[in-house]
Write a protein that holds these residues in place. Structure first.
Motif, PDB file in Angstrom:
ATOM      1  N   HIS A 144       1.118  -1.032  -0.072  1.00 44.08           N
ATOM      2  CA  HIS A 144      -0.326   0.312   0.107  1.00 44.08           C
ATOM      3  C   HIS A 144       0.629   1.501  -0.096  1.00 44.08           C
ATOM      4  O   HIS A 144       0.201   2.195  -0.785  1.00 44.08           O
ATOM      5  CB  HIS A 144      -0.479  -0.261   0.986  1.00 44.08           C
ATOM      6  N   ASN A 148       1.632   0.971  -4.640  1.00 43.38           N
ATOM      7  CA  ASN A 148       0.170   1.319  -4.645  1.00 43.38           C
ATOM      8  C   ASN A 148       0.335   2.422  -6.267  1.00 43.38           C
ATOM      9  O   ASN A 148       0.870   3.546  -5.708  1.00 43.38           O
ATOM     10  CB  ASN A 148      -1.034   1.945  -3.978  1.00 43.38           C
ATOM     11  N   GLU A 150      -2.293   4.786  -6.956  1.00 43.56           N
ATOM     12  CA  GLU A 150      -2.559   5.387  -7.181  1.00 43.56           C
ATOM     13  C   GLU A 150      -1.697   6.577  -6.046  1.00 43.56           C
ATOM     14  O   GLU A 150      -1.617   7.937  -5.832  1.00 43.56           O
ATOM     15  CB  GLU A 150      -3.860   5.511  -6.556  1.00 43.56           C
ATOM     16  N   TYR A 151      -1.769   6.076  -5.013  1.00 42.89           N
ATOM     17  CA  TYR A 151      -1.090   6.938  -3.989  1.00 42.89           C
ATOM     18  C   TYR A 151       0.215   6.569  -3.406  1.00 42.89           C
ATOM     19  O   TYR A 151       1.054   6.851  -2.585  1.00 42.89           O
ATOM     20  CB  TYR A 151      -1.447   7.501  -2.639  1.00 42.89           C
ATOM     21  N   GLY A 152       0.890   5.929  -4.213  1.00 37.37           N
ATOM     22  CA  GLY A 152       2.553   4.950  -3.696  1.00 37.37           C
ATOM     23  C   GLY A 152       2.925   5.324  -3.288  1.00 37.37           C
ATOM     24  O   GLY A 152       3.993   6.205  -4.705  1.00 37.37           O
ATOM     25  N   LEU A 153       3.977   4.986  -3.016  1.00 35.31           N
ATOM     26  CA  LEU A 153       5.888   6.041  -2.982  1.00 35.31           C
ATOM     27  C   LEU A 153       6.430   6.164  -4.452  1.00 35.31           C
ATOM     28  O   LEU A 153       6.329   7.514  -5.007  1.00 35.31           O
ATOM     29  CB  LEU A 153       6.621   6.104  -1.389  1.00 35.31           C
ATOM     30  N   ASN A 155       5.467   4.947  -7.403  1.00 33.21           N
ATOM     31  CA  ASN A 155       4.819   6.341  -7.821  1.00 33.21           C
ATOM     32  C   ASN A 155       4.767   7.552  -8.380  1.00 33.21           C
ATOM     33  O   ASN A 155       4.864   8.753  -9.014  1.00 33.21           O
ATOM     34  CB  ASN A 155       3.148   5.668  -8.381  1.00 33.21           C
ATOM     35  N   GLY A 156       4.709   8.383  -6.791  1.00 30.84           N
ATOM     36  CA  GLY A 156       4.932   9.733  -6.497  1.00 30.84           C
ATOM     37  C   GLY A 156       6.055   9.469  -7.196  1.00 30.84           C
ATOM     38  O   GLY A 156       6.277  11.583  -7.451  1.00 30.84           O
ATOM     39  N   HIS A 159       6.635  10.062 -10.706  1.00 29.40           N
ATOM     40  CA  HIS A 159       5.762  11.347 -10.837  1.00 29.40           C
ATOM     41  C   HIS A 159       6.266  12.923 -11.075  1.00 29.40           C
ATOM     42  O   HIS A 159       6.728  13.776 -11.771  1.00 29.40           O
ATOM     43  CB  HIS A 159       4.244  11.523 -10.199  1.00 29.40           C
ATOM     44  N   TYR A 160       7.344  12.704 -10.235  1.00 35.20           N
ATOM     45  CA  TYR A 160       8.030  14.063  -9.692  1.00 35.20           C
ATOM     46  C   TYR A 160       8.860  14.476 -10.737  1.00 35.20           C
ATOM     47  O   TYR A 160       9.187  15.422 -11.267  1.00 35.20           O
ATOM     48  CB  TYR A 160       8.369  14.055  -8.518  1.00 35.20           C
ATOM     49  N   GLN A 165       3.528   5.341 -14.779  1.00 38.53           N
ATOM     50  CA  GLN A 165       3.251   5.127 -13.389  1.00 38.53           C
ATOM     51  C   GLN A 165       2.615   3.734 -13.294  1.00 38.53           C
ATOM     52  O   GLN A 165       1.734   3.334 -13.723  1.00 38.53           O
ATOM     53  CB  GLN A 165       1.724   6.393 -13.495  1.00 38.53           C
TER      54      GLN A 165
END
Length: 312
Positions: A144, A148, A150-153, A155-156, A159-160, A165
């Protein structure tokens, strides 16, 4: 005047306490251990014997009256069924990958912590922390917090920097399970190898440096041969635990996408298919494999103790 002869005083025999026999002494020293031994036999060995007996029956819990003795047919099914053979291959691949990667990373971290630097105690504590996390909690953390989409580290971070993704669990399911186990077992390997590094002969190391040996030469010809037993011990102990791993597979992928290992297949056969005999046969094979690995591990531990006694 007649001389009277004095009779010598009668000597009373001295009674010596009877010394207990060697066998009685042995039983007296072992007696405090008997409750623990009986408890261990009742809790571990009797259920295993019952599992072995059930493994020789065709026994579906949905039809308990239809059970009958089938001999080694369950074992034959375990070894010939395509899904079960795939779970065995997955177990081997998962175990080998996690053990090798954990050993390499653990060796690098042990070499780092063997050096003196400011804050080494804090770094050591932080590196040991993953091994202290409950296995289910570690798997949930990776599923999680990191994987995840959508909000996983992970993919975060992507995205940065403008990266893709991906859905990590769907795209690379076995790699996702392996990464979680490597994160958790690398500290274990690090502790074993760090103990090996700190048991080196420092005089021999200093003599090699005085003779002009480089750090790589010292590592290759002195450190690595000394760590051979510790590497074997880490590999064997890690294999024992990872072969039986169930938490990460169940929590991250639920055994889907080709990640079902043998322990998960045992669970699936027992709780979902209700095939008690087939699940018991698979469980017995897992135990036999673990016993074989544990036997080699005990031999390595014994040889390490003999080497340490010889040095002392």
């Amino acid at each position: 005047m007649t001389a009277t002869t004095m009779a010598p005083p009668a000597t009373t025999p001295v009674r010596t306490a009877r010394q207990p026999s060697g066998r009685l002494r042995a039983w007296a020293t072992r007696a405090p251990l008997l409750p623990a031994l009986i408890f261990m036999i009742v809790v571990t060995q009797l259920p295993f014997v019952a599992t072995v007996v059930i493994s020789f029956f065709d026994w579906n819990s949905l039809y308990p009256k239809a059970r009958h003795f089938t001999g080694v047919d369950n074992y034959r099914d375990v070894l010939t069924d395509a899904d079960l053979r795939h779970s065995v291959w997955t177990t081997v691949l998962l175990t080998v990958t996690v053990v090798l990667v954990s050993l390499v990373l653990g060796l690098l971290l042990a070499l780092l912590l063997d050096r003196r630097f400011k804050g080494r105690g804090v770094v050591r504590t932080l590196l040991i922390a993953p091994f202290l996390v409950v296995p289910v909690a570690a798997a949930l953390l990776w599923k999680h917090v990191l994987y995840n989409p959508e909000y996983g580290l992970l993919n975060g971070l992507l995205h940065y920097v403008g990266g893709p993704q991906p859905d990590w669990i769907s795209n690379t399911p076995l790699l996702a399970v392996e990464a979680s186990l490597v994160w958790q077992w690398t500290p274990f390997m690090m502790l074993i190898l760090l103990a090996g590094l700190q048991s080196r002969d420092q005089q021999q190391m200093e003599a090699a440096r005085v003779d002009g040996a480089s750090d790589w030469q010292i590592f290759r010809y002195l450190t690595l041969p000394h760590l051979r037993r510790y590497l074997e011990l880490g590999a064997l102990l890690g294999s024992i635990y990872i072969v039986q791993n169930f938490d990460a597979v169940f929590t991250i992928t639920s055994g889907g996408l080709g990640t079902a290992n043998l322990p998960y297949t045992v669970y699936q056969s027992f709780y979902q298919a209700h095939e008690n005999g087939l699940a018991s046969a698979a469980g017995v094979l897992v135990v036999i494999g673990s016993i074989i690995i544990a036997t080699f591990a005990l031999r390595v531990v014994s040889s390490l103790f003999r080497e340490e006694v010889g040095r002392a």
